[in-house]
Design an enzyme around this catalytic site. Structure first.
Site, PDB file in Angstrom:
ATOM      1  CG  ASP A  87      -6.464  -4.147   8.119  1.00 20.89           C
ATOM      2  OD1 ASP A  87      -6.073  -5.298   7.853  1.00 20.89           O
ATOM      3  OD2 ASP A  87      -6.444  -3.222   7.283  1.00 20.89           O
TER       4      ASP A  87
ATOM      5  CE  LYS B 283      -2.086  -1.635   3.600  1.00 24.83           C
ATOM      6  NZ  LYS B 283      -2.954  -2.042   4.704  1.00 24.83           N
TER       7      LYS B 283
HETATM    8  C1  BGC Z   1      -1.987  -5.856   3.754  1.00 19.51           C
HETATM    9  C2  BGC Z   1      -2.899  -6.585   4.704  1.00 19.51           C
HETATM   10  C3  BGC Z   1      -4.069  -5.720   5.092  1.00 19.51           C
HETATM   11  C4  BGC Z   1      -4.766  -5.165   3.849  1.00 19.51           C
HETATM   12  C5  BGC Z   1      -5.916  -4.241   4.184  1.00 19.51           C
HETATM   13  C6  BGC Z   1      -2.779  -5.281   2.590  1.00 19.51           C
HETATM   14  O1  BGC Z   1      -1.946  -4.493   1.790  1.00 19.51           O
HETATM   15  O2  BGC Z   1      -0.985  -6.713   3.260  1.00 19.51           O
HETATM   16  O3  BGC Z   1      -2.190  -6.987   5.871  1.00 19.51           O
HETATM   17  O4  BGC Z   1      -4.978  -6.473   5.846  1.00 19.51           O
HETATM   18  O5  BGC Z   1      -3.832  -4.459   3.069  1.00 19.51           O
HETATM   19  O6  BGC Z   1      -5.519  -3.147   4.906  1.00 19.51           O
END
Ligand code: BGC
Length: 482
Positions: A219, A184
């Site tokens: 989360d 992200k």
């Molecule tokens: C992460 C996860 C997370 C999801 C939603 C992903 O990029 O790897 O750990 O639950 O984003 O936030």
């Protein structure tokens, strides 16, 4: 830094105002064919949805067998269910979405939760700087929250904090683990392979902040716990927001790789499903997805997430629009300076365009002309833009449905009353995302699934869930390290 109380009422979401590409007055045969080709490329047919679901289930099985598989299927060390009777006050730090949030969670029993929270914006530079600065910033935010809310700690006492760190972390205890990879848009150096809890605790200790990190929670796991507090039949927690992922309750006897000790017979598993199909064998990737992936901070990773999540949908749409412009099939071949910049087409614009009911596509015009500074647009331009947006949005919802269908079939949960708690801006605000997911589930399981399975907004699940996780950590301290 702003303090925002959590909204207690749910903002009603607009429905999609679908525009049938057959009703567009095309300017040329070439334009018509280009749209038809996009429709073909972006449509997830029921057959494809089912093939993806099957492949996803195979991935789940592999991930439950051993570490290092594409679907990481991480044991969360969270055992035991909540029944809404729990009481107490906990602090939570939520990192991994657009904002960092500090939340104080008060469980009042009777399924009732009250919270106070403050959101802090994480500077883009901090996300890709050094890890120490990032964790120092987290500690500063918690410190300032304690001041702002006059939370006083006496003597040597420490406040217990649940840390929602929403990245793939291979957990080795309820409050320990190592980061597998950033996602992200985060890429702080020197963090992969390190324990986020240790880094955060060090940052608190450096500032003499009287806080102990009691639990590390994804989360999705937090969302599952938060939703379960007032929906005991909850079997899954899902995030459809900046990123995407899911967690579900699994029988420990099915987690073949589990070597820890616990008396419990089930545990929440964080799937990390955004990484699904790293091998690129089943997902209908287009050149527009590939272009976005190459320019992202984590190329070749999180391919499934990049086709679904809010961080990426706008950029895929922008790539398609640029391609049509370059072929002189849109805006008479002219691009605005704004649209020419990466990441300028926000997924939030897509929500407004999807909901645009007006015959002249007034809202779409506002976004293109006022926000993205196109000097003028024709109705035909706006219709093409709306069609592209709908294709990208619907594909995302149907791919999410394939994943949820995989989990529902693996667990058999579609056959009985079960609830799925979902948090994230995409699910909360994107028109018809929930309807599209349900339609996809019906294609797989038939009508019965509508009676048995409910999808619900677990508003603020990730923050509240971390508080609940701190509580469970205290309750189940019997869960031992692997
Ligand atoms: C992460 C996860 C997370 C999801 C939603 C992903 O990029 O790897 O750990 O639950 O984003 O936030």
């Amino acid at each position: 830094m702003s303090s925002t109380p959590i909204a207690s009422k749910i903002i009603p979401k607009a429905a999609r105002a679908h525009l049938d590409p057959a009703n567009i007055e095309y300017t040329s045969e070439k334009q018509k064919n280009a749209v038809a080709a996009l429709v073909e490329e972006f449509t997830v047919t029921p057959e494809l949805l089912k093939s993806i679901q099957k492949n996803f289930m195979e991935g789940m099985k592999k991930g439950l067998k051993k570490d290092g598989e594409t679907l990481a299927m991480i044991s969360s060390y969270v055992v035991g269910r909540l029944d809404g009777t729990e009481v107490g006050s906990y602090l939570a730090l939520d990192v991994g979405g657009t904002n960092l949030r500090v939340v104080s969670v008060h469980l009042n029993g009777g399924g009732e939760i009250t919270t106070r929270q403050t959101k802090y914006r994480i500077d883009e530079k901090l996300k890709v700087g050094d890890a120490k600065s990032l964790f120092d910033f987290m500690a500063v935010c918690v410190d300032s929250f304690l001041d702002e809310h006059q939370i006083v700690v006496r003597g040597d006492a420490q406040i217990e904090l649940g840390f929602t760190f929403s990245f793939p972390v291979l957990q080795t205890a309820i409050n320990r683990g190592t980061l597998i990879t950033w996602t992200k848009g985060f890429n702080a150096s020197g963090m992969v392979g390190k324990d986020p809890v240790a880094l955060l605790q060090d940052a608190f200790n450096r500032r003499h902040t009287p806080v102990r990190v009691a639990a590390l929670v994804n989360d999705t796991v937090g969302t599952l716990l938060a939703y379960a507090y007032n929906h005991p039949e909850t079997i899954m927690g899902v995030i459809l927001g900046t990123g995407c992922n899911g967690a579900y309750i699994e029988k420990i006897s099915n987690i073949e790789k589990w070597k820890g000790k616990t008396t419990a017979d089930e545990m929440i598993v964080n799937m990390e499903f955004g990484a699904f199909d790293k091998e690129r064998v089943i997902l209908p990737l287009t050149m527009f997805d590939n272009k976005m992936d190459r320019k992202s901070v984590n190329p070749n990773k999180q391919i499934f997430e990049k086709m679904i999540a809010g961080m990426y949908l706008g950029e895929i749409t922008r790539n398609i629009l640029l391609n049509l412009i370059d072929r002189r099939l849109l805006f008479e071949g002219n691009v605005s300076a704004d649209l020419n910049q990466m990441w300028t087409f926000e997924t939030a614009y897509m929500s407004s365009i999807e909901a645009d009911h007006s015959p002249t596509l007034h809202e779409t015009r506002k976004i293109l002309e006022s926000t993205l500074s196109f000097p003028s647009t024709t109705l035909n331009d706006r219709q093409i833009v709306k069609t592209v947006v709908e294709l990208v949005g619907k594909r995302a919802a149907r791919l999410s449905a394939a994943a949820l269908a995989g989990i529902l079939e693996h667990t058999g949960a579609w056959k009985h009353k079960s609830a799925i708690g979902i948090d994230g801006s995409l699910f909360e605000y994107y028109p018809s995302f929930d309807t599209d997911i349900m339609d996809g589930l019906e294609e797989v399981f038939g009508e019965e699934v509508r009676k048995n399975v409910s999808l619900g907004l677990a508003q603020d699940g990730s923050g509240v869930g971390a508080g609940l996780c701190a509580l469970l950590a205290a309750k189940n301290s019997a869960t031992k390290d692997a």
